[in-house]
Design a protein around this motif. Structure first.
Motif, PDB file in Angstrom:
ATOM      1  N   ALA A 162      53.983  83.425  31.770  1.00 17.98           N
ATOM      2  CA  ALA A 162      54.385  84.610  31.009  1.00 17.98           C
ATOM      3  C   ALA A 162      55.905  84.696  30.942  1.00 17.98           C
ATOM      4  O   ALA A 162      56.491  84.894  29.872  1.00 17.98           O
ATOM      5  N   GLY A 209      54.436  89.413  23.047  1.00 19.61           N
ATOM      6  CA  GLY A 209      53.259  89.563  23.893  1.00 19.61           C
ATOM      7  C   GLY A 209      52.795  88.223  24.411  1.00 19.61           C
ATOM      8  O   GLY A 209      53.109  87.169  23.835  1.00 19.61           O
ATOM      9  N   PHE A 210      52.083  88.288  25.528  1.00 17.99           N
ATOM     10  CA  PHE A 210      51.555  87.089  26.173  1.00 17.99           C
ATOM     11  C   PHE A 210      50.160  87.419  26.674  1.00 17.99           C
ATOM     12  O   PHE A 210      49.940  88.520  27.200  1.00 17.99           O
ATOM     13  N   GLU A 211      49.238  86.483  26.544  1.00 12.85           N
ATOM     14  CA  GLU A 211      47.955  86.692  27.206  1.00 12.85           C
ATOM     15  C   GLU A 211      47.363  85.369  27.650  1.00 12.85           C
ATOM     16  O   GLU A 211      47.729  84.305  27.145  1.00 12.85           O
ATOM     17  N   VAL A 212      46.464  85.453  28.619  1.00 13.26           N
ATOM     18  CA  VAL A 212      45.831  84.252  29.155  1.00 13.26           C
ATOM     19  C   VAL A 212      44.322  84.443  29.064  1.00 13.26           C
ATOM     20  O   VAL A 212      43.806  85.545  29.271  1.00 13.26           O
ATOM     21  N   ARG A 226      48.313  82.493  24.989  1.00 13.79           N
ATOM     22  CA  ARG A 226      48.697  82.869  23.621  1.00 13.79           C
ATOM     23  C   ARG A 226      49.936  83.733  23.648  1.00 13.79           C
ATOM     24  O   ARG A 226      50.112  84.530  24.567  1.00 13.79           O
ATOM     25  N   ILE A 227      50.772  83.603  22.622  1.00 17.57           N
ATOM     26  CA  ILE A 227      51.932  84.478  22.508  1.00 17.57           C
ATOM     27  C   ILE A 227      52.003  85.095  21.118  1.00 17.57           C
ATOM     28  O   ILE A 227      51.661  84.456  20.122  1.00 17.57           O
ATOM     29  N   ALA A 228      52.433  86.355  21.098  1.00 14.03           N
ATOM     30  CA  ALA A 228      52.621  87.063  19.830  1.00 14.03           C
ATOM     31  C   ALA A 228      54.073  86.916  19.404  1.00 14.03           C
ATOM     32  O   ALA A 228      54.982  87.232  20.176  1.00 14.03           O
TER      33      ALA A 228
END
Lengths: 356, 356, 356, 356
Positions: free
Chosen positions: B230, B241-244, B293-295
């Motif tokens: 992140a 934004g970041f998500e896993v 993923r990144i926004a």
């Protein structure tokens, strides 16, 4: 780099396993001359303490802070502050039967692969109890930030599909779920109790806002303030996503919708008409509210029967015992605030050396 | 801590401004004895290079890598590897008129508040050109990871409202937008050209998958692998934004839906039936694909007239000149891969000292 | 931690091999707004440059500094300052015959054992040429320190058995050997020429004094100012000892002889009647002159025949070719000053965050 | 950087004031799977404990180690190891009268200048009691090093003008002064008792030898093994000098006398005929014994009347009460060994990632 320290100028190192003798934290780099009492720290610990209400774990931990060093006559000395919290309500027995079995959603298997050994009692180091040290340390960061007028507030923005609309910060501590929208708070509590009765758990979103942050905090490349905040917040267990300002929504938008326009306000300050960026540009704060959100997965420990394997790969039906929060969000609020404050205090100190 | 270094055991430090003489990177901690040629590095630089297609900036930069130290007879020496990329197509003139004016969405104002001075030409250090050093360094990380069978692939998952469904990694480099879904790729390109014609820009999402990651990489507390990822990915400019794994979607779900169940596969390996966690538990990899993923926000520099202020607070109508990508996503792909590889190589090296 | 960076808040990373294309340094953490010209840096480089006189190596290196980033319109930006020095007079051929042979006193064998590979040309990374980056970076540290009235001066205190008695700082740059005692300087030069004629080399002692250091710089435990100075100075090649104040002599003395007594001077300042401690107590400066000394071994590269082995263990008679200083001391002076200044600037910046 | 941590991969952070509730240390980065008992740690603590004999301080501290985390079922978990030693024999009263007075040779004044506040009881953080955490942590480092056959032994080489000639390591723990020369030990003890009777103290030299160190440990530039050792050893209170191998004596010698010649021994290993370099070249170990020495000043606290000032600058005659060692050397031995072991374990771990 071994992984249990956070921050640079205000640097904390946490230690302790869930069912060991104690947990604690060392703060190295706290400036001298700050008035700190045990009460300042205890107040924050009480907010994250287990056993607070019907919607949190029933483990009863007084979580009494002990100040072992670094504070003398009520003031910080500039030397390391050692804080300790003894474990009290430790029921290790309930974990004996999962000694060799990997609980779904937990770090049992991954610890085993990394270290070849693990303290299986209550998850050992992977337990959320580890965060008690973070919160204790951050209570001092919070005080330092307050001298510059910076105040960080977290709250539960979403539980399952229920989203808070009406953000009234005064409501947060008035309901069990720490939601700033009192009407939605009731729905959330109802929802949490429902999933608990079903032997399940539920996820949610916590939002954190920092007010009074001056423009110019942060760093332009690897330690962008949003990068440090992301790393800080994603280091809390069970977090699956992070966003700042408009967040993932920006992926769907056009530049002309997202760019925040500047103007000079009546007091002659440069301000932004919108705050889609969440209080920063290029890794540095811009004077608007710093606004971040984290996605919290549903608690992994659920009483429902789940299929898993033991260390020999033998299939097992598992019922996770122990005492667990059906929704991590309410107790995640003070932890998230703590991590934001730890990032901010580091950048605040750093800002004192960025110009000649 | 001053902010231009990343990583611990494989540590990079980048330098350079957008319109200065050159940009570069030092890699400290690269193990000795690795075969590296300029081509290995150049290949990755070419993927992030400006001026690649009609949907990217028209700035023409050959971005030729020069190896100044640390490699001898084609092998790494174990000493610092210094890589330099000279700037060629520098048109500073187009920036003269924004010398005292703050471009919306840019770091002009925040740099001024932090440093009291800035190199206004092309954004100086805040330019995406800074990432050229990251990509160069990560090309070596990539090689080290390949020895352990780890391969990281990024792609554009979403542009505006267009989402890739059909993930075929072989398609990625076959279209201008680096989308693994060839049909959606066409729609995305069309959409990007449309916003460009309108003098606007558009956001999107980049997804990165790392395959072949062994279980046991990571660290359980502050340097959880998701925390480091992140921090790494949010340090790229323009990420919101970041998500896993299942990411923000977990906020809406119940534990019984989110927990990944374990089983022993036919080769006797312990595996997970689903990968909602995105390849990790408790900050440590579990052997499944690492998925993040990144926004990405729409490019801030748009030709449309925008309202802003100058340093004296005077209102201005601004048309940002210069040459800019209408959508940052395609060129963000190699940069995102680079950051993931830099995190992985550090944890891979670290894993060699975590057990006796 | 990989070993090529020094300092924390003012952090430098050096790179480059003796006979590579170039050497350089990145400074990360330099405050913004400082006036720096190429001349400021070049002046210090010229002092450590090879080929200055009959008693130094005859390798001719112009050592022209190139500023690649971090300085704009003559002022530091707060971003990384990248400095490069191209190699000019590279005669790699003279090293071909020692490709597989270990030179006595050199790091050839130890590099081979650590890395399994080495750049044998001129010692590669182990060459004293590496220090060119340190001196370049420290010229900026020196400027920052000057704003606080801190001035560091080094000189040759001893060559072989010849010891300077009469310390007159104005004499230092007036003789080839950088000795503050003009009479002893002549003897030292004579001695150095004598050993050179004999195909040998000779050791010595360099002393460094920092004046104007305010009380309160330093840190009480692991980063005691004397610890950081020791680490800094012992990181120069060929240093075999370090001492502060009365140094090794204290081992022979009694407490009543060594303790420095305090008094209030006529201006009302607290001072010390003696300076046996060398300007510090408990790791923190006390306002008196900071005084340190280093023991420098005789140059390892000597033309005399020496017995050694090649990598296969075969016995060899070796005559080290190449161009070498018969005494390292005169050129060690600016390098030692540089390391002291790098330590001081870091602690000076750190002092700005040690109190609330 | 705040100054209370040491090491990188095996990283310790110490905390505690002399007369606080407790002192301790956190070890972060200790590999998992190592057998450690309280006895392993206690054994080393007992060696540095006060009150051991007639020539050390009479403060009676049992210094019982408590293991609070990181060890489970007798094995290290890979998580932080928290060790605590409670203070027992705390007589704060004897310090009340020096609350506002600066003791000669002590850090009272410098702490005041740095922090504006100090814990004056027993010197607070500046007390040698701080080293209890270092010794506790290093007992684990020692165990790790023993797996690779590395053994570090320290001893008193010199007290005043009495120098040990006959180095027999088996004699060290057989006499009160930890001297390897039993005849000189008696003279040293006599000398120490004499200065004590006179109300004075005396300095000395401790030498530390590490055997079994493989070639190839260390790092060529800023973290040369001698630089790290110097920083480590100079961070002990009261150290005024450091040298390696032939040390300051090299300043008087010629290259042909100092260079160590290589040969192949009967077992086919490359070795050095002499060890003037003290076991290293270019910052990296060469397989010979690692040999360092430190100069220890006479204890600052002496019962003799000394002239000093109080915080208002008023002249005072001071008799330092409290209980103090008349010679720091014997108890410095285990502390010096500890610091050497901490440096070695860090470089040993680092060596596992320096080659592919």
């Amino acid at each position: 780099m071994p992984g249990n320290s956070f921050g640079n100028l205000f640097r904390i190192t946490t230690w302790g396993e869930s069912h060991g003798l104690a947990l604690g934290v060392i703060i190295d780099g706290c400036p001298s001359g700050i008035d700190i009492s045990e009460d300042d720290i205890q107040h924050e610990l009480d907010r994250r303490r287990p056993g607070q209400s019907k919607i949190t774990t029933q483990r009863k931990e007084p979580d009494r802070i002990e100040i072992l060093s670094g504070i003398f006559d009520g003031k910080t000395l500039g030397t390391p502050i050692s804080l300790m919290i003894k474990n009290a309500d430790v029921i290790s027995k309930s974990y004996e039967d999962i000694k060799d079995t990997y609980r779904p959603g937990h770090a049992d298997y991954t610890y085993e692969k990394k270290y070849g050994i693990r303290d299986y009692r209550g998850g050992g180091r992977s337990s959320a109890r580890e965060t008690v040290g973070r919160v204790a340390a951050a209570s001092i960061a919070k005080k330092i930030l307050s001298f510059d007028g910076i105040k960080t507030t977290g709250y539960v923005k979403q539980v399952g599909d229920i989203v808070a609309d009406n953000i009234d910060l005064d409501q947060i501590e008035k309901n069990l779920v720490r939601c700033p929208d009192s009407k939605k708070a009731e729905e959330m509590i109802e929802q949490i109790e429902k999933v608990r009765r079903e032997g399940d758990s539920i996820g949610g979103i916590v939002e954190v806002v920092s007010r009074g942050v001056p423009p110019g905090l942060g760093s332009p490349v690897f330690n962008k303030i949003e990068a440090d905040l992301a790393g800080a917040l994603m280091s809390i267990g069970g977090i699956r996503g992070f966003e700042v300002g408009m967040g993932f929504e920006t992926a769907r938008r056009m530049g002309s919708e997202v760019n925040d326009m500047m103007y000079k306000d009546d007091s002659g300050n440069l301000r932004f008409r919108t705050n889609n960026a969440g209080g920063l540009q290029g890794g540095i704060t811009n004077g608007e509210d710093l606004l971040v959100r984290i996605a919290i997965k549903p608690t992994s420990s659920i009483p429902k029967i789940q299929k898993t394997v033991d260390k020999h790969g033998k299939q097992k039906d598992l019922v996770v015992k122990g005492r667990h929060d059906p929704c991590l969000c309410p107790r995640a609020v003070p932890i998230a605030e703590a991590m934001v404050n730890l990032v901010l205090v580091d950048h605040l100190l750093m800002s004192k050396v960025s110009r000649i």
